[in-house]
Design an enzyme around this catalytic site. Structure first.
Site, mmCIF file in Angstrom:
data_model
loop_
_atom_site.group_PDB
_atom_site.id
_atom_site.type_symbol
_atom_site.label_atom_id
_atom_site.label_comp_id
_atom_site.label_asym_id
_atom_site.label_seq_id
_atom_site.Cartn_x
_atom_site.Cartn_y
_atom_site.Cartn_z
ATOM 1 N N ASP A 7 0.853 -1.199 0.000
ATOM 2 C CA ASP A 7 0.000 0.000 0.000
ATOM 3 C C ASP A 7 0.881 1.239 0.000
ATOM 4 O O ASP A 7 2.060 1.179 0.362
ATOM 5 C CB ASP A 7 -0.926 0.010 1.225
ATOM 6 C CG ASP A 7 -1.880 1.187 1.171
ATOM 7 O OD1 ASP A 7 -2.571 1.346 0.146
ATOM 8 O OD2 ASP A 7 -1.915 1.987 2.125
ATOM 9 N N SER A 8 0.281 2.357 -0.366
ATOM 10 C CA SER A 8 1.010 3.627 -0.344
ATOM 11 C C SER A 8 1.374 4.031 1.090
ATOM 12 O O SER A 8 2.227 4.881 1.292
ATOM 13 C CB SER A 8 0.153 4.711 -0.997
ATOM 14 O OG SER A 8 -1.106 4.763 -0.360
ATOM 15 N N CYS A 70 -3.752 -0.928 -2.332
ATOM 16 C CA CYS A 70 -4.012 0.467 -2.696
ATOM 17 C C CYS A 70 -4.830 0.549 -3.987
ATOM 18 O O CYS A 70 -4.433 0.009 -5.021
ATOM 19 C CB CYS A 70 -2.669 1.167 -2.880
ATOM 20 S SG CYS A 70 -2.799 2.893 -3.297
ATOM 21 N N GLU A 150 -6.591 9.082 8.714
ATOM 22 C CA GLU A 150 -5.211 8.920 9.237
ATOM 23 C C GLU A 150 -5.102 9.549 10.627
ATOM 24 O O GLU A 150 -4.320 9.117 11.467
ATOM 25 C CB GLU A 150 -4.206 9.600 8.306
ATOM 26 C CG GLU A 150 -4.089 8.925 6.969
ATOM 27 C CD GLU A 150 -2.768 8.219 6.738
ATOM 28 O OE1 GLU A 150 -1.762 8.635 7.307
ATOM 29 O OE2 GLU A 150 -2.766 7.240 5.959
ATOM 30 N N CYS A 181 -11.051 3.251 -1.760
ATOM 31 C CA CYS A 181 -9.813 3.762 -1.175
ATOM 32 C C CYS A 181 -9.624 3.031 0.149
ATOM 33 O O CYS A 181 -10.592 2.802 0.882
ATOM 34 C CB CYS A 181 -9.940 5.266 -0.952
ATOM 35 S SG CYS A 181 -8.585 5.963 0.003
ATOM 36 N N HIS A 183 -8.698 3.769 2.978
ATOM 37 C CA HIS A 183 -9.086 4.406 4.241
ATOM 38 C C HIS A 183 -10.598 4.416 4.486
ATOM 39 O O HIS A 183 -11.042 4.565 5.621
ATOM 40 C CB HIS A 183 -8.602 5.852 4.256
ATOM 41 C CG HIS A 183 -7.115 5.994 4.303
ATOM 42 N ND1 HIS A 183 -6.304 5.524 3.300
ATOM 43 C CD2 HIS A 183 -6.303 6.535 5.249
ATOM 44 C CE1 HIS A 183 -5.040 5.796 3.612
ATOM 45 N NE2 HIS A 183 -5.011 6.399 4.788
#
Ligand code: DGL
Length: 247
Positions: A7-8, A70, A150, A181, A183
């Site tokens: 993942d990023s 991701c 985050e 996404c 998140h």
């Protein structure tokens, strides 16, 4: 079986969580490019370059499979990664589209795709859903959800004002929302509250886990996997986030 999860940054932990629920692998190597996150605001060339560098990083492990958690990388770099890797590389977009197909029974159903700007601009979800015959697909880049999640904020005033800002033109309750996404699954409760319980939320992690069992015929193991975390910056912070998100 050894699997790499790329993942990023830390967001891919939402995908790792779904995979852990299924207990399909002996060894899991998670790598987050935390030094260079977010990818969702970067251009195609940069996303491909960073993704190929991540593939080089994974070379030290004897991987049987690499999962791209991701969505942004899945949207842009899958072809290049597959060319260079000598093991299967799975992205989350195909899995998400298949999960949407399985969740809906009417091609007229309203689908809302939420993702980063880069993923939305790639039109990967939109085009694939249209190819499947869905005619009411709306895509929205909701990048501000990323830093908010985050920050550990999953509901409350800030989330509500972001919903009002991004969803002001959504007049009809969607039948499905693709959480495109890493998140966004953490906003599931808030989204359900906002849109109502009848809206189906499509979770990339659950979708890819389903594909692993359905297409790759992976079976549940009796022993828990060994997980190693790696990051391009501050692996300690990644491990702290893992403690919270994998609870
Ligand atoms: N992991 C990214 C995705 O799923 C979100 C964070 C970023 O922009 O890098 O698209």
């Amino acid at each position: 079986m050894n699997v790499g999860i790329f993942d990023s940054g830390a967001g891919g932990l939402s995908v790792l969580k779904s995979i852990l629920n299924e207990n399909l692998f002996e060894n899991i190597f998670y790598y987050g490019d935390t030094a260079r996150v977010p990818y969702g605001v970067k251009d195609k060339e940069t996303i491909i370059k960073f993704s190929l560098e991540a593939l080089d990083f994974f070379k030290q492990f004897k991987l049987d499979m690499l999962i791209i958690a991701c969505n942004t990388v899945s949207a842009y770099a899958l072809k290049e990664l597959r060319k260079k890797a000598d093991f299967p590389v799975l992205g989350v977009i195909d899995a998400g589209v298949n999960a949407t197909k399985n969740a809906l029974c009417n091609l007229n159903d309203e689908i809302l795709v939420l993702a980063t700007k880069a993923t939305i601009n790639s039109k990967q979800y939109e085009n694939r859903l249209k190819k499947e015959g869905f005619v009411n697909v709306k895509s929205l880049a909701t990048g501000l959800f990323v830093p908010v999640v985050e920050e550990g904020i999953f509901n409350g005033k800030i989330v509500q004002s972001l919903f009002e800002y991004y969803f002001k033109d959504i007049s009809k309750q969607p039948e499905a929302i693709i959480l495109g996404c890493t998140h966004f699954p953490l906003l599931s409760d808030a989204l359900k509250e906002y849109f109502g319980k009848n809206t189906k939320l499509i979770h990339s992690g659950d979708a890819i886990s389903y594909e692993l069992k359905d297409k790759f015929k992976l079976k549940r193991l009796n022993k828990k996997p060994k997980i190693e975390f790696y990051a391009s910056s501050d692996v300690k912070a990644l491990k702290e986030t893992a403690k919270l998100w994998l609870k």
